[in-house]
Design a protein around this motif. Structure first.
Motif, PDB file in Angstrom:
ATOM      1  N   VAL A 113       0.850  -1.187   0.000  1.00  0.00           N
ATOM      2  CA  VAL A 113       0.000   0.000   0.000  1.00  0.00           C
ATOM      3  C   VAL A 113       0.890   1.243   0.000  1.00  0.00           C
ATOM      4  CG1 VAL A 113      -1.745   1.314   1.253  1.00  0.00           C
ATOM      5  CG2 VAL A 113      -1.871  -1.177   1.185  1.00  0.00           C
ATOM      6  N   ILE A 114       0.668   2.112  -0.982  1.00  0.00           N
ATOM      7  CA  ILE A 114       1.451   3.331  -1.123  1.00  0.00           C
ATOM      8  C   ILE A 114       0.540   4.550  -0.967  1.00  0.00           C
ATOM      9  CG2 ILE A 114       3.158   2.230  -2.625  1.00  0.00           C
ATOM     10  CD1 ILE A 114       1.739   3.602  -5.005  1.00  0.00           C
ATOM     11  N   PRO A 115       1.094   5.708  -0.648  1.00  0.00           N
ATOM     12  CA  PRO A 115       0.258   6.921  -0.546  1.00  0.00           C
ATOM     13  C   PRO A 115      -0.085   7.473  -1.917  1.00  0.00           C
ATOM     14  CG  PRO A 115       2.551   7.437  -0.044  1.00  0.00           C
ATOM     15  CD  PRO A 115       2.487   5.953  -0.240  1.00  0.00           C
ATOM     16  N   PRO A 116      -1.212   8.171  -2.039  1.00  0.00           N
ATOM     17  CA  PRO A 116      -1.506   8.890  -3.287  1.00  0.00           C
ATOM     18  C   PRO A 116      -0.503  10.023  -3.461  1.00  0.00           C
ATOM     19  CG  PRO A 116      -3.091   9.464  -1.592  1.00  0.00           C
ATOM     20  CD  PRO A 116      -2.274   8.336  -1.044  1.00  0.00           C
ATOM     21  N   ARG A 129      -6.412  13.654   0.788  1.00  0.00           N
ATOM     22  CA  ARG A 129      -6.482  14.540   1.959  1.00  0.00           C
ATOM     23  C   ARG A 129      -5.677  13.983   3.127  1.00  0.00           C
ATOM     24  NH1 ARG A 129     -11.081  14.316  -0.663  1.00  0.00           N
ATOM     25  NH2 ARG A 129     -12.118  16.249  -1.319  1.00  0.00           N
ATOM     26  N   LEU A 130      -5.564  12.661   3.168  1.00  0.00           N
ATOM     27  CA  LEU A 130      -4.801  12.027   4.233  1.00  0.00           C
ATOM     28  C   LEU A 130      -3.342  12.490   4.193  1.00  0.00           C
ATOM     29  CD1 LEU A 130      -5.195   9.889   6.479  1.00  0.00           C
ATOM     30  CD2 LEU A 130      -4.415   8.190   4.845  1.00  0.00           C
ATOM     31  N   VAL A 131      -2.759  12.490   2.998  1.00  0.00           N
ATOM     32  CA  VAL A 131      -1.367  12.917   2.833  1.00  0.00           C
ATOM     33  C   VAL A 131      -1.220  14.412   3.101  1.00  0.00           C
ATOM     34  CG1 VAL A 131       0.556  13.129   1.207  1.00  0.00           C
ATOM     35  CG2 VAL A 131      -0.873  11.064   1.198  1.00  0.00           C
ATOM     36  N   GLU A 132      -2.124  15.202   2.518  1.00  0.00           N
ATOM     37  CA  GLU A 132      -2.036  16.656   2.684  1.00  0.00           C
ATOM     38  C   GLU A 132      -2.208  17.059   4.144  1.00  0.00           C
ATOM     39  OE1 GLU A 132      -3.672  18.525  -1.443  1.00  0.00           O
ATOM     40  OE2 GLU A 132      -5.060  17.268  -0.312  1.00  0.00           O
ATOM     41  N   SER A 133      -3.109  16.409   4.863  1.00  0.00           N
ATOM     42  CA  SER A 133      -3.334  16.738   6.269  1.00  0.00           C
ATOM     43  C   SER A 133      -2.074  16.499   7.092  1.00  0.00           C
ATOM     44  CB  SER A 133      -4.490  15.906   6.832  1.00  0.00           C
ATOM     45  OG  SER A 133      -5.677  16.146   6.124  1.00  0.00           O
ATOM     46  N   VAL A 134      -1.473  15.317   6.922  1.00  0.00           N
ATOM     47  CA  VAL A 134      -0.261  14.997   7.678  1.00  0.00           C
ATOM     48  C   VAL A 134       0.871  15.941   7.293  1.00  0.00           C
ATOM     49  CG1 VAL A 134       1.505  13.247   8.083  1.00  0.00           C
ATOM     50  CG2 VAL A 134      -0.901  12.579   7.989  1.00  0.00           C
ATOM     51  N   VAL A 159      -4.578  17.437  11.996  1.00  0.00           N
ATOM     52  CA  VAL A 159      -4.886  16.077  12.459  1.00  0.00           C
ATOM     53  C   VAL A 159      -5.900  15.427  11.523  1.00  0.00           C
ATOM     54  CG1 VAL A 159      -5.792  14.670  14.349  1.00  0.00           C
ATOM     55  CG2 VAL A 159      -4.450  16.722  14.853  1.00  0.00           C
ATOM     56  N   PRO A 160      -5.510  14.361  10.805  1.00  0.00           N
ATOM     57  CA  PRO A 160      -6.465  13.704   9.896  1.00  0.00           C
ATOM     58  C   PRO A 160      -7.512  12.916  10.675  1.00  0.00           C
ATOM     59  CG  PRO A 160      -4.363  12.548   9.883  1.00  0.00           C
ATOM     60  CD  PRO A 160      -4.169  13.765  10.730  1.00  0.00           C
ATOM     61  N   VAL A 161      -8.771  13.131  10.303  1.00  0.00           N
ATOM     62  CA  VAL A 161      -9.874  12.389  10.903  1.00  0.00           C
ATOM     63  C   VAL A 161     -10.347  11.391   9.848  1.00  0.00           C
ATOM     64  CG1 VAL A 161     -12.145  12.523  11.975  1.00  0.00           C
ATOM     65  CG2 VAL A 161     -10.505  14.403  12.278  1.00  0.00           C
TER      66      VAL A 161
END
Length: 450
Positions: free
Chosen positions: A249-252, A344-349, A354-356
């Motif tokens: 599993v890789i990030p977008p 959004r997960l990557v951008e938030s971190v 804090v990613p929800v």
């Protein structure tokens, strides 16, 4: 006596001249000998340099492969002047692993770069990994010494003329064609049945090559990929047909440059005046496409429940500078779309929000190096009604602790693809993951069995 002495003098002169002539001859021979040695040394030096250069992967290879893209050309020229060196890292981190990157005809990759979006949109990990590998110390130009073979096919750059989104209806046939190409020209696919070949599937349901889950699940992973390794953004903790293949599993893809520019304007630890943020597709009445509801109606429920809540900053319209809103936010909502994962997960971190995570059963990238429970929140899809209460409780108790963990500069490294690759970044983590699968390498398996 005088007459007898003259011949002796002449004879001595003759002897001295003869000795001098002999010495001159020796000097001439000596100089000729030195000249031959010097010529041989210089020739051997240049010949050795040629062999070393020929077997060394350099950034000039990347310049040739990506010469059709102006922006990629600029990046590669920059990388040729600034390259990070990792002494002994190949043995230390990657177990001596070597990867051969196939030089496929341009229709499989380079031609797609004529559209600038190909290298910047959320599916662009397929381009980013290819580029990073071309300058990686793990890359070899000798396929016979390779442990793995990377097949660079860009299937996500066919943008729909109707809605502008990536259309991957051609993906399976393009991938099958690439496999035929390498199996006809090289012996490596057939000898291992593809088990040591690596592909990227950076779109919705990964190795199933579909954007709709029911179709993806029905068709499953194509038979020609069943034995291979797939780097994919899709991943869940439960059994699913689209991960019925060896996978990582890789990030977008999110542009590291865009993150850097945003943080130059607004520091990571700056004032955050937005409590909970989301900008994106939220249908008031979710579109029913052949019986499918977008986001399983989660985003619609968010809009209905919190659209008028003062502390929730929710927007349904696009805004090019939305990263400036993320860096002002404390909590960033990351609900599922068609698939569980979200950029959004990557951008938030990366931007310290804090990613929800609202995507049941999602498998997150690189959990061995990213402490997800310490830098994010997870809320069940059916618990949307309690979201406000949950966030207020966290804000009043341990938000500062989570932010402290999140703002560690090393946390965002594994989620960003750099060119050239940097220690600890997303491509680096891909290589670490592959080095843990060396038992799938035909080369290594032969060594183990001998």
């Amino acid at each position: 006596m005088v007459e007898n002495q003259r011949p002796l003098k002449n004879r001595g002169f003759y002897v001295r001249m003869r000795l001098l002539n002999n010495r001159n001859t020796e000097k001439i021979f000596y100089y000729r000998y030195l000249k031959w040695i010097l010529w041989f040394s210089i020739s051997f030096y240049f010949f050795s340099s040629f062999l070393i250069t020929r077997n060394k992967p350099t950034s000039s290879i990347s310049r040739t492969i990506f010469s059709n893209s102006k922006s990629s050309r600029a990046l590669i020229e920059e990388s040729s002047t600034y390259q990070i060196k990792y002494p002994n890292n190949n043995n230390l981190f990657f177990k001596g692993m070597k990867i051969y990157v196939y030089d496929l005809p341009s229709k499989y990759n380079r031609d797609w770069l004529s559209n600038d979006r190909c290298e910047t949109h959320l599916f662009a990990a397929e381009v980013a990994i290819h580029r990073a590998l071309m300058d990686s110390e793990t890359t070899t130009l000798d396929p016979w010494e390779a442990d793995f073979f990377f097949v660079p096919v860009y299937v996500s750059c066919n943008f729909s003329k109707v809605n502008g989104f990536p259309a991957i209806g051609h993906a399976r046939s393009l991938m099958a064609s690439a496999i035929y190409e390498v199996s006809e020209k090289f012996p490596f696919w057939n000898r291992s049945l593809g088990s040591d070949h690596v592909f990227v599937a950076s779109h919705d349901f990964g190795s199933c090559f579909h954007t709709m889950e029911d179709e993806a699940m029905e068709d499953g992973v194509p038979g020609f990929l069943k034995n291979s390794i797939v780097l994919q953004t899709f991943g869940v903790k439960y059994k699913h047909p689209c991960q019925d293949v060896e996978n990582v599993v890789i990030p977008p893809y999110i542009s590291p440059e865009s993150v850097r520019r945003t943080l130059e304007k607004s520091p990571l630890t700056g004032h955050r005046d937005i409590f909970a943020f989301f900008r994106g597709k939220m249908e008031v009445h979710p579109k029913n496409i052949s019986g499918r509801f977008y986001s399983k109606q989660v985003r619609t429920m968010l809009w209905r429940k919190y659209g008028n809540e003062p502390r929730f900053y929710l927007w349904r319209h696009r805004f090019a500078g939305y990263q400036s809103e993320i860096v002002r936010s404390k909590f960033c909502l990351c609900p599922l779309g068609w698939a569980p994962w979200s950029p959004r997960l990557v951008e938030s971190v990366a931007l310290g929000c804090v990613p929800v995570i609202i995507a049941d059963g999602i498998r997150l990238p690189f959990p061995s190096v990213l402490p997800w429970p310490e830098i994010s929140l997870t809320v069940a899809e059916n618990d949307i009604d309690n979201l406000g209460k949950i966030l207020r409780h966290v804000a009043a108790t341990n938000l500062t602790s989570i932010q402290r963990n999140l703002w560690d500069l090393d946390v965002r490294k594994p989620l960003l693809f750099n060119n050239p690759m940097r220690e600890g970044d997303a491509t680096w983590q891909v290589l670490v993951a592959l080095s843990q699968k060396l038992d799938m390498s035909h080369k290594k398996s032969r060594v183990y069995t001998q």
